[in-house]
Design a protein around this motif. Structure first.
Motif, PDB file in Angstrom:
ATOM      1  N   UNK A  15       0.732  -1.153  -0.165  1.00 25.28           N
ATOM      2  CA  UNK A  15      -0.153   0.002   0.019  1.00 25.28           C
ATOM      3  C   UNK A  15       0.793   1.269   0.049  1.00 25.28           C
ATOM      4  N   UNK A  16       1.938   1.248   0.821  1.00 24.80           N
ATOM      5  CA  UNK A  16       2.848   2.376   0.854  1.00 24.80           C
ATOM      6  C   UNK A  16       3.441   2.542  -0.564  1.00 24.80           C
ATOM      7  N   UNK A  17       4.023   1.457  -1.175  1.00 23.08           N
ATOM      8  CA  UNK A  17       4.565   1.515  -2.209  1.00 23.08           C
ATOM      9  C   UNK A  17       3.617   2.166  -3.252  1.00 23.08           C
ATOM     10  N   UNK A  18       2.549   1.739  -3.500  1.00 26.19           N
ATOM     11  CA  UNK A  18       1.451   2.214  -4.485  1.00 26.19           C
ATOM     12  C   UNK A  18       1.346   3.990  -4.346  1.00 26.19           C
ATOM     13  N   UNK A  19       1.066   4.218  -2.870  1.00 25.30           N
ATOM     14  CA  UNK A  19       0.769   5.476  -2.805  1.00 25.30           C
ATOM     15  C   UNK A  19       2.378   6.615  -3.194  1.00 25.30           C
ATOM     16  N   UNK A  20       3.324   6.102  -2.692  1.00 23.85           N
ATOM     17  CA  UNK A  20       4.662   6.739  -3.012  1.00 23.85           C
ATOM     18  C   UNK A  20       4.614   6.793  -4.458  1.00 23.85           C
ATOM     19  N   UNK A  21       4.454   5.612  -5.263  1.00 23.12           N
ATOM     20  CA  UNK A  21       4.935   5.864  -6.536  1.00 23.12           C
ATOM     21  C   UNK A  21       3.885   6.613  -7.168  1.00 23.12           C
ATOM     22  N   UNK A  22       2.454   6.765  -6.903  1.00 22.73           N
ATOM     23  CA  UNK A  22       1.688   7.770  -7.470  1.00 22.73           C
ATOM     24  C   UNK A  22       2.119   9.075  -7.235  1.00 22.73           C
ATOM     25  N   UNK A  23       2.462   9.378  -5.883  1.00 24.31           N
ATOM     26  CA  UNK A  23       2.903  10.659  -5.673  1.00 24.31           C
ATOM     27  C   UNK A  23       4.024  11.076  -6.344  1.00 24.31           C
ATOM     28  N   UNK A  24       5.127  10.193  -6.481  1.00 24.77           N
ATOM     29  CA  UNK A  24       6.482  10.684  -7.093  1.00 24.77           C
ATOM     30  C   UNK A  24       6.537  10.724  -8.566  1.00 24.77           C
ATOM     31  N   UNK A  25       5.758   9.638  -9.026  1.00 23.58           N
ATOM     32  CA  UNK A  25       6.057   9.406 -10.588  1.00 23.58           C
ATOM     33  C   UNK A  25       4.675   9.428 -11.364  1.00 23.58           C
ATOM     34  N   UNK A  26       3.448   9.789 -10.511  1.00 19.98           N
ATOM     35  CA  UNK A  26       2.277   9.619 -11.206  1.00 19.98           C
ATOM     36  C   UNK A  26       1.958   8.305 -12.062  1.00 19.98           C
ATOM     37  N   UNK A  27       2.378   7.350 -11.670  1.00 22.97           N
ATOM     38  CA  UNK A  27       2.229   5.702 -12.186  1.00 22.97           C
ATOM     39  C   UNK A  27       2.181   4.896 -11.165  1.00 22.97           C
ATOM     40  N   UNK A  28       1.524   3.722 -11.554  1.00 22.08           N
ATOM     41  CA  UNK A  28       1.200   2.466 -10.206  1.00 22.08           C
ATOM     42  C   UNK A  28       2.638   1.915 -10.419  1.00 22.08           C
ATOM     43  N   UNK A  29       2.736   0.973  -9.658  1.00 24.89           N
ATOM     44  CA  UNK A  29       3.920   0.321  -9.296  1.00 24.89           C
ATOM     45  C   UNK A  29       4.249  -0.650 -10.645  1.00 24.89           C
ATOM     46  N   UNK A  30       3.021  -0.992 -11.376  1.00 27.78           N
ATOM     47  CA  UNK A  30       3.394  -1.718 -12.457  1.00 27.78           C
ATOM     48  C   UNK A  30       3.666  -0.613 -13.679  1.00 27.78           C
ATOM     49  N   UNK A  31       3.633   0.454 -13.555  1.00 28.69           N
ATOM     50  CA  UNK A  31       4.008   1.522 -14.662  1.00 28.69           C
ATOM     51  C   UNK A  31       2.727   2.162 -15.332  1.00 28.69           C
ATOM     52  N   UNK A  32       1.716   1.682 -14.915  1.00 29.93           N
ATOM     53  CA  UNK A  32       0.574   2.161 -15.603  1.00 29.93           C
ATOM     54  C   UNK A  32       0.446   3.701 -15.348  1.00 29.93           C
ATOM     55  N   UNK A  33      -0.318   4.586 -16.114  1.00 23.67           N
ATOM     56  CA  UNK A  33      -0.545   5.897 -15.654  1.00 23.67           C
ATOM     57  C   UNK A  33      -1.590   5.912 -14.580  1.00 23.67           C
ATOM     58  N   UNK A  34      -1.004   6.784 -13.640  1.00 22.45           N
ATOM     59  CA  UNK A  34      -2.151   6.738 -12.458  1.00 22.45           C
ATOM     60  C   UNK A  34      -3.198   8.058 -12.648  1.00 22.45           C
ATOM     61  N   UNK A  35      -3.053   8.953 -13.363  1.00 24.17           N
ATOM     62  CA  UNK A  35      -3.894  10.050 -13.766  1.00 24.17           C
ATOM     63  C   UNK A  35      -3.959  10.318 -15.254  1.00 24.17           C
ATOM     64  N   UNK A  36      -5.129  10.230 -15.598  1.00 22.58           N
ATOM     65  CA  UNK A  36      -5.719  10.534 -17.089  1.00 22.58           C
ATOM     66  C   UNK A  36      -6.932  11.881 -17.287  1.00 22.58           C
ATOM     67  N   UNK A  37      -6.848  12.299 -18.388  1.00 22.31           N
ATOM     68  CA  UNK A  37      -7.870  13.321 -18.576  1.00 22.31           C
ATOM     69  C   UNK A  37      -7.113  14.832 -18.713  1.00 22.31           C
ATOM     70  N   UNK A  38      -7.867  15.767 -18.754  1.00 23.04           N
ATOM     71  CA  UNK A  38      -7.665  17.071 -19.237  1.00 23.04           C
ATOM     72  C   UNK A  38      -7.320  17.976 -18.122  1.00 23.04           C
ATOM     73  N   UNK A  39      -6.470  18.700 -17.924  1.00 20.38           N
ATOM     74  CA  UNK A  39      -6.167  19.928 -16.916  1.00 20.38           C
ATOM     75  C   UNK A  39      -5.163  20.796 -17.466  1.00 20.38           C
ATOM     76  N   UNK A  40      -5.048  21.904 -16.879  1.00 19.80           N
ATOM     77  CA  UNK A  40      -4.271  22.936 -17.310  1.00 19.80           C
ATOM     78  C   UNK A  40      -2.959  22.634 -16.691  1.00 19.80           C
ATOM     79  N   UNK A  41      -1.899  22.385 -17.283  1.00 22.36           N
ATOM     80  CA  UNK A  41      -0.665  21.962 -16.806  1.00 22.36           C
ATOM     81  C   UNK A  41      -0.049  23.065 -16.170  1.00 22.36           C
ATOM     82  N   UNK A  42      -0.231  24.639 -16.463  1.00 19.85           N
ATOM     83  CA  UNK A  42       0.279  25.580 -15.933  1.00 19.85           C
ATOM     84  C   UNK A  42      -0.483  25.966 -14.692  1.00 19.85           C
TER      85      UNK A  42
END
Length: 442
Positions: A162-189
């Motif tokens: 559980x800790x690993x998944x939370x930290x990986x999403x926080x640090x890299x925006x991906x799951x531990x298997x490398x899948x994108x954790x976030x998707x959709x549209x947002x203003x990147x600025x």
């Protein structure tokens, strides 16, 4: 109007005075002096701004800026906003993590919380972010389980997955298997989902509870030796935080010289406030992600908005152009869409400092000195090394500085982060492309 006219006349008189060569300090007998050692001529150049702008300089001091304009970097929709309020005191504004301290204080608090079972189980992980992907929802559900009731503490100390998944999403925006954790549209600025996600993880707690966790993490991080790390799951994370002596001295000197000093951070506000008190900056001068509270005073997954954007689930946080927006709105009283735009000189900081691309817009707004701590972030370092207005100051990190970047920064191709997230050429005010820049302060 009389105040603005008086400021303009004072600024004109200042600019008409005999110029001082770049890098040379101008001494004023009433102004406090910087004492900590700095890289190159940064201390002298910062001192010059203190002497010229500080209230310590007497009637000719305390003016913010001059008569020049300029719009380099991060503007959206124009160069002028409403002139609601001109502070009586000059303003200095700084990012927090890795600008005032070595290492990230929000990450230190999250680390402490994971080791002490302080994250409450959401009903659905997708509730924590509007951009969280089904893959991330499945990964978190499988790793963290459903063995505790909704709203109860997750046993993260005993569940390294559980800790690993939370930290990986926080640090890299991906799951531990490398899948994108976030998707959709947002203003990147204006936002980045994994930054907004940390305050959302603390939903259900009161700000006072989160402050208590931050204080415990602060005691632990300041006591740990420099360079210490710890292992959480399979992640190795910093175990220590240090206030930079140079930045502590700069903030103290600015305050003694009559500046209002603000912190503007993309961290969680209760956490940042705990740390900013350590350098004498109170909560009223600390701006960060501000969670909306429910009727019981507990944090929710929504945060307050800026620049005409209402409370959302993370669409507008103090991030890149959002840092400008929060300073304009909270410090200068600029309301609505105008808060996203660069303001006239009296409504901009005299000194601003940061270390990452998330800081580039508000640091570029400064009228006296743009202070950059070099962490090899391309958009910020391209602005700093191009030094279009002659006011950019670059210093290596004060502890454990990075080695020289071997390749030039890609200023002419991809350094600018567009609202859609793509990398584009970085432009100067006149529309010319900033050429690639070599790393020289390391």
């Amino acid at each position: 109007m009389r105040h603005l006219l008086a400021w303009t006349l004072a600024a004109a008189a200042t600019l008409a005075a005999a110029p001082t060569a770049p890098g040379a300090a101008t001494s004023h007998p009433r102004c406090p002096r910087l004492t900590a050692p700095w890289y190159g001529d940064a201390r002298d150049r910062l001192q010059r701004v203190i002497d010229e702008r500080g209230a310590c300089a007497g009637p000719e001091g305390g003016t913010e800026g001059g008569t020049e304009g300029g719009t380099e970097g991060g503007t959206e929709g124009g160069t002028e906003g409403s002139t609601e309020d001109v502070p009586a005191r000059p303003v200095a504004a700084f990012d927090w993590d890795n600008t005032i301290t070595k290492n990230d204080v929000t990450d230190a608090t999250l680390s402490w919380a994971l080791r002490h079972d302080r994250i409450l189980r959401p009903a659905r992980w997708t509730d924590t972010s509007q951009w969280l992907t089904p893959a991330a929802d499945r990964a978190l559900t499988e790793a963290c389980g459903t063995g505790v009731p909704e709203g109860a503490p997750l046993p993260t100390a005993a569940q390294p997955r559980c800790t690993d998944e939370i930290l990986e999403i926080r640090e890299h925006g991906t799951t531990m298997t490398g899948a994108p954790a976030f998707a959709g549209t947002w203003n990147h600025r204006r936002t980045v989902p994994q930054y907004a996600w940390v305050p959302q993880l603390f939903a259900g707690h009161t700000p006072a509870q989160l402050s208590a966790y931050a204080r415990a993490a602060r005691r632990e991080a300041l006591a740990a030796p420099v360079g210490a790390t710890r292992t959480l799951g399979t992640h190795t994370v910093p175990a220590y935080v240090r206030y930079y002596d140079q930045q502590r001295d700069l903030v103290r000197t600015l305050q003694r010289a009559g500046f209002d000093v603000y912190i503007v951070s993309a961290g969680s506000e209760p956490i940042t406030e705990v740390w900013s008190r350590g350098i004498g900056v109170d909560p009223a001068h600390t701006l960060a992600i501000r969670s909306v509270l429910d009727r019981h005073g507990r944090m929710t997954i929504r945060n307050e908005g800026c620049g005409g954007i209402p409370a959302t689930r993370g669409e507008a946080i103090p991030y890149i152009d959002g840092k400008r927006c929060w300073l304009n709105q909270e410090v200068y009283g600029v309301q609505g869409a105008a808060a996203w735009r660069r303001q006239p000189w009296p409504q901009r900081p005299a000194i601003a400092g940061g270390d990452a691309d998330t800081d580039v817009t508000f640091v570029g707004d400064a009228t006296g000195a743009h202070l950059v701590v070099n962490r090899n972030k391309p958009e910020l370092m391209c602005r700093a090394y191009d030094d279009a207005d002659g006011r950019w100051l670059v210093t290596p990190m004060f502890l454990d500085p990075l080695p020289r970047r071997p390749d030039p920064y890609p200023c002419s191709t991809t350094a600018y982060t567009a609202p859609d997230g793509s990398g584009r050429p970085l432009l100067r005010d006149d529309g010319t492309v900033v050429p690639d820049q070599r790393d020289t302060a390391y």
